[in-house]
Design an enzyme around this catalytic site. Structure first.
Site, PDB file in Angstrom:
ATOM      1  N   HIS A 468       0.833  -1.207   0.000  1.00 33.77           N
ATOM      2  CA  HIS A 468       0.000   0.000   0.000  1.00 33.77           C
ATOM      3  C   HIS A 468       0.873   1.265   0.000  1.00 33.77           C
ATOM      4  O   HIS A 468       0.749   2.127  -0.865  1.00 33.77           O
ATOM      5  CB  HIS A 468      -0.919  -0.025   1.228  1.00 33.77           C
ATOM      6  CG  HIS A 468      -1.811   1.163   1.361  1.00 33.77           C
ATOM      7  ND1 HIS A 468      -3.150   1.121   1.067  1.00 33.77           N
ATOM      8  CD2 HIS A 468      -1.564   2.442   1.748  1.00 33.77           C
ATOM      9  CE1 HIS A 468      -3.682   2.320   1.261  1.00 33.77           C
ATOM     10  NE2 HIS A 468      -2.735   3.145   1.681  1.00 33.77           N
ATOM     11  N   GLU A 469       1.758   1.347   0.971  1.00 32.81           N
ATOM     12  CA  GLU A 469       2.595   2.551   1.080  1.00 32.81           C
ATOM     13  C   GLU A 469       3.508   2.679  -0.138  1.00 32.81           C
ATOM     14  O   GLU A 469       3.797   3.773  -0.605  1.00 32.81           O
ATOM     15  CB  GLU A 469       3.416   2.545   2.374  1.00 32.81           C
ATOM     16  CG  GLU A 469       2.584   2.555   3.659  1.00 32.81           C
ATOM     17  CD  GLU A 469       1.510   3.640   3.685  1.00 32.81           C
ATOM     18  OE1 GLU A 469       1.703   4.695   3.060  1.00 32.81           O
ATOM     19  OE2 GLU A 469       0.460   3.400   4.315  1.00 32.81           O
ATOM     20  N   HIS A 472       1.689   4.416  -2.892  1.00 30.14           N
ATOM     21  CA  HIS A 472       1.764   5.877  -2.733  1.00 30.14           C
ATOM     22  C   HIS A 472       3.125   6.380  -3.201  1.00 30.14           C
ATOM     23  O   HIS A 472       3.236   7.405  -3.873  1.00 30.14           O
ATOM     24  CB  HIS A 472       1.607   6.265  -1.259  1.00 30.14           C
ATOM     25  CG  HIS A 472       0.201   6.226  -0.746  1.00 30.14           C
ATOM     26  ND1 HIS A 472      -0.835   6.874  -1.381  1.00 30.14           N
ATOM     27  CD2 HIS A 472      -0.346   5.639   0.355  1.00 30.14           C
ATOM     28  CE1 HIS A 472      -1.952   6.678  -0.688  1.00 30.14           C
ATOM     29  NE2 HIS A 472      -1.686   5.931   0.368  1.00 30.14           N
ATOM     30  N   HIS A 475       3.441   6.749  -6.859  1.00 28.28           N
ATOM     31  CA  HIS A 475       2.726   7.950  -7.290  1.00 28.28           C
ATOM     32  C   HIS A 475       3.660   9.167  -7.194  1.00 28.28           C
ATOM     33  O   HIS A 475       3.670  10.032  -8.063  1.00 28.28           O
ATOM     34  CB  HIS A 475       1.512   8.143  -6.376  1.00 28.28           C
ATOM     35  CG  HIS A 475       0.369   8.893  -6.974  1.00 28.28           C
ATOM     36  ND1 HIS A 475      -0.743   9.207  -6.249  1.00 28.28           N
ATOM     37  CD2 HIS A 475       0.154   9.398  -8.205  1.00 28.28           C
ATOM     38  CE1 HIS A 475      -1.604   9.868  -7.023  1.00 28.28           C
ATOM     39  NE2 HIS A 475      -1.075   9.993  -8.209  1.00 28.28           N
TER      40      HIS A 475
END
Ligand SMILES: [Zn+2]
Length: 678
Positions: A468-469, A472, A475
Site C-alpha cells: 500500500h505505502e 503511494h 505515485h
C-alpha cells in the site's frame, strides 16, 4: 551560524544533509526561508501586469526552500522525534500557519490572481495550466478572499470558533478514554484471552495501583482484544457500554451540544462563501463532485451489501446459539463470535503465514513487482545521508536507466516514531525551465522487528501495508508534472488512495507471490491453498463490514449536506440515519456521533465515503489488469501515463476515464468482496 539547511546541499541528488543537521538549525532556517518566500511574493506583486507565468506559475514556484526545510522538519517530527523537536514544532507550526494566511489573505496578490483568472479563456493554456489556474484561484476564494468588511470578519470568527470546538471535541473524547478503567479481580473472568493480552492487562492494573489484578481501558490495544477474545459476556457488555456511551452521558464531557455548534459553524461558513452546504463546499474539490453523487454511490452499495450482511448475521447467530445457546446476539457479542467463526471456517492465523514473509524478501518482491510492471530499478546508496541507521536510501532509475527518484525506506518501530505506516516526501517534483527536478520519497512503517534468532517475519497484513505505502511512493516517484502543487500525490482526496490500494491487489496474485513468498527456512513457495484461504478469509463478513462503512459515510453526509438547524436531537438524528444499516438490535443509551473524531475533530468531514470510493476505483482499475494479465505491459504503461505520472494535472474523472476507457463501476469491488456472484 553556519546552517546546513540554508547552504546548498552537498549530497548525492541534493538529498537532505541529515548527517549535518541538528535540531537547533531548524528555527533560524525556517525563519530565514519564510523571509525568502515573502520576497518571492513581493517580486510577483512588483510585476507590471499580471500574467499566467509571472503570477500563477511564479506562485507555484515560490517558497521552495521553505517547503524543503519544513518537509525535513515535520518528517523528522513523525519518524524520529524527541522533546526538543516537539517543542520546536509548537513554535514552528504557528509561524507556518501565519505565513500561509498572509499569502491567502493578501488582497493585492489575490487581485492579480483574479485578473489572470478572468482572462482564462483567451490565454491558450494547456489542461495542466488550466488546472493550476483554477486551483490557485479557488484556494484564495475558498479561504474568503472575495469577502469584504464585516463578512470577512465573520469568516475569521467562524474559523476561530470552529478550531476551538473541534479541539474541545477531541479533548473530551481523550478525557473520557483516559478516565475509564475497568478492574477485574479474578483470573477466571479472563477466559479466552491470549497470554500476552492478560499480561498487558496485569501491567495496566499495576500502573493504576491495583497490582495482582487485571485492568482494561478504552484504548484500542486494550479494548479491541478484550472484545474479540473474552468469553466472559458480562465483561464484554461492560466494556462495550463504556465505549459506546463515550461523551454521551450528559455531563461536562458530553459532546452533543458541541456537535450542533460545529455543524452550524460549518454550514454558516459554507453559506457565507456561496455554497449550499458544507458538503457542497468540500466536494467541489473531490472526484465525487456533489453530495447527491456521494449519497447515491453509498445507497447503491448499501442495496448490494445488505442481503449479504443479513445472511452473515444469521450465520453468526446460529453459530453462537449452537456453541453457547445464545438466544439473542448483541452488539458486544459480535467481535467475539466472529473471531471464533472465522477460525472455524478458515483456520488461518498470522503465525501460519509469517514464515513465508521475511521482510527482506518481501521488499525484494515489491521492487521486482515494480520492475516487472514499470521497468524501474532500486539500488541501495550508502552515500546518501539518512536520519537513523535503520533507514535505507535507494537510487531509483527508470527503464532507460535514467535517475528517477531517491527512495527512503524506514521499517522498524522505535521510540520517537509515531504509530502506523505512511508515505511522505522530502522534495517534490516539477519541471523548471525545461529541467525535470526529481522527487525524494519515503515510506515509514512499524513492522515486526528481527530478533537474535529470527529475521523480521511479517504478518500478511504487514505485507499488504508495505505494498500500500509503496503504491503511494510510486505515485510520488513516477511524477512527471510541470508544477509541484499538481504533481505526484497532490490530487483530490478521494483519488489519492487509488495507486496505493491497487498495488495491494498484487499481494493476492500467485504470479506475484511466487517471486518472494518463500519459507524463510526451507525456501518452499507459499502453498496454493494458503493463498486461496487468504483470499477467502479477507472476504469474511464483508457484507457486514461494508454496511458499517456505508453507515458512517451516510451519517457524515446527513450531518453535512443540509441546513443543520433542523437537527434538534443528536440522539434521534443518529438513530434515524443509522437505522437502515444497523443489523443488530440497537443498544439504548449508546451514541456513535459523540466520539466520531474523524468528522468532528479530524479533517474527514464530508469525506468518510472516500474509503469505499477508493476501493471501488482500485477494484475497477485492477480488473483491467486481471483481464489483460496482471503484469501486462500495455496496461501498466497506460496506468503510469494516465495515473501515476499525471498527478493532479487534470480532474481525476478525466484521468481515470483515460485509463479505464469508461467511468468507474462498482461491480468489480462487489465481486471481489463476494457481495455479488461472478
Ligand atoms: Zn494510503
Amino acid at each position: 551560524m553556519n546552517n546546513p539547511l540554508l547552504a546548498t546541499f552537498a549530497t548525492p541528488f541534493d538529498t537532505a544533509p541529515f548527517d549535518q543537521i541538528t535540531p537547533k538549525h531548524f528555527l533560524p532556517a525556517i525563519k530565514s526561508a519564510i523571509a525568502e518566500a515573502k520576497e518571492d511574493i513581493s517580486k510577483i506583486k512588483a510585476e507590471a501586469l499580471p500574467t499566467f507565468e509571472n503570477t500563477i506559475e511564479a506562485l507555484d514556484g515560490s517558497g521552495k526552500r521553505l517547503g524543503i526545510i519544513a518537509g525535513i522538519f515535520f518528517n523528522l517530527n513523525s519518524a524520529e522525534t524527541n522533546e526538543e523537536i516537539q517543542s520546536l514544532a509548537r513554535e514552528i507550526s504557528p509561524l507556518l500557519t501565519e505565513h500561509g494566511n498572509d499569502i491567502l489573505l493578501d488582497q493585492a496578490l489575490f487581485q492579480r490572481v483574479a485578473q489572470v483568472f478572468e482572462q482564462k479563456d483567451g490565454l491558450k493554456l494547456s489542461p495542466e495550466q488550466v488546472t493550476l489556474l483554477d486551483k490557485t484561484y479557488k484556494s484564495f476564494v475558498r479561504n474568503g478572499a472575495k469577502l469584504k468588511g464585516e463578512k470577512a470578519d465573520q469568516l475569521r470568527k467562524i474559523d476561530q470558533e470552529l478550531a476551538q470546538n473541534s479541539l474541545k471535541f477531541g479533548e473530551n473524547v481523550l478525557a473520557e478514554t483516559n478516565k475509564y478503567v475497568h478492574i477485574v479481580d479474578l483470573e477466571s473472568d479472563l477466559e479466552g484471552l491470549p497470554e500476552g493480552i492478560k499480561e498487558a492487562a496485569a501491567q495496566i492494573a499495576e500502573e493504576k495501583g491495583e497490582a495482582g489484578k487485571w485492568a482494561f481501558t478504552l484504548d484500542y490495544p486494550s479494548y479491541i482484544p478484550a472484545m474479540t477474545y473474552a468469553k466472559n459476556r458480562a465483561l464484554r457488555e461492560t466494556l462495550f457500554m463504556a465505549n459506546g456511551t463515550k461523551c454521551a452521558k450528559g455531563d461536562e464531557l458530553d459532546n452533543q451540544e458541541i456537535i450542533k455548534k460545529i455543524l452550524k459553524l460549518r454550514h454558516d461558513r459554507a453559506v457565507l462563501l456561496g455554497y449550499k452546504s458544507h458538503a457542497d463546499f468540500v466536494l467541489e474539490e473531490r472526484m465525487a463532485k456533489s453530495p447527491s453523487q456521494v449519497i447515491s454511490f453509498l445507497d447503491s452499495l448499501l442495496e448490494k451489501a445488505k442481503p449479504k450482511g443479513k445472511a452473515e448475521i444469521k450465520e453468526l447467530e446460529a453459530f453462537a446459539k449452537e456453541l453457547d445457546g445464545l438466544e439473542e446476539l448483541k452488539k458486544w457479542d459480535f467481535a467475539y463470535y466472529s473471531e471464533l467463526l472465522k477460525k472455524e471456517k478458515y483456520s488461518l492465523d498470522d503465525e501460519l503465514l509469517r514464515p513465508y514473509f521475511q521482510l527482506e524478501k518481501v521488499i525484494e518482491g515489491v521492487f521486482q513487482t515494480a520492475e516487472k510492471l514499470f521497468g524501474i530499478t532500486f539500488t541501495p546508496r550508502t552515500d546518501i545521508p539518512v536520519y537513523h541507521k535503520d533507514v535505507t536510501a535507494y537510487e531509483v532509475t527508470d527503464k532507460e536507466g535514467k535517475y528517477l527518484s531517491v527512495f527512503y525506506a524506514d521499517f522498524f518501530p522505535r521510540p520517537g516514531k509515531r504509530n502506523g505506516a505512511w508515505m511522505t516526501s522530502y522534495k517534490g517534483q516539477s519541471i523548471k525551465e525545461g529541467q525535470d527536478i526529481r522527487p525524494h520519497v519515503s515510506i515509514v512503517c512499524n513492522f515486526t522487528k528481527p530478533t537474535k534468532s529470527k529475521p523480521s517475519l511479517l504478518t500478511f497484513n504487514e505485507v499488504t501495508t508495505l505494498f500500500h505505502e509503496f503504491g503511494h511512493a510510486l505515485h510520488g516517484m513516477m511524477a512527471k508534472g510541470s508544477y509541484e502543487s499538481l504533481s505526484g500525490t497532490s490530487v483530490f482526496w478521494d483519488f489519492v488512495e487509488l495507486p496505493s490500494q491497487i498495488f495491494e491487489n498484487w499481494c493476492y496474485e500467485k504470479e506475484c507471490l511466487d517471486q518472494f513468498a518463500k519459507h524463510y527456512e526451507t525456501g518452499e513457495k507459499i502453498p496454493e491453498d494458503l493463498i486461496e484461504k487468504i483470499k477467502k478469509a479477507s472476504n469474511f463478513q464483508q457484507g457486514y463490514q461494508t454496511l458499517r462503512q456505508i453507515s458512517f459515510g451516510l451519517l457524515d453526509m446527513a450531518y453535512h449536506s443540509k441546513d443543520p438547524s433542523e437537527i434538534t436531537s443528536i440522539r434521534d438524528f443518529e438513530e434515524q440515519v443509522m437505522k437502515p444499516t444497523d443489523l443488530l438490535p440497537k443498544v439504548p443509551g449508546t451514541l456513535m456521533s459523540t466520539s466520531f473524531s474523524h468528522i468532528f475533530q479530524g479533517g474527514y468531514s464530508s469525506g468518510y465515503y472516500s474509503y469505499k470510493w477508493a476501493e471501488v476505483l482500485d477494484a475497477d482499475a485492477f480488473e483491467l489488469f486481471q483481464e489483460k494479465g496482471v503484469f501486462d505491459k500495455a496496461t501498466a504503461d497506460s496506468f503510469v501515463k494516465n495515473i501515476l505520472s499525471a498527478g493532479g494535472s487534470e480532474h481525476p474523472s478525466v484521468l481515470y476515464k483515460r485509463f479505464r476507457g469508461r467511468e468507474p463501476k462498482q461491480d468489480a469491488l462487489l465481486k471481489r468482496a463476494g457481495l455479488i456472484s461472478e
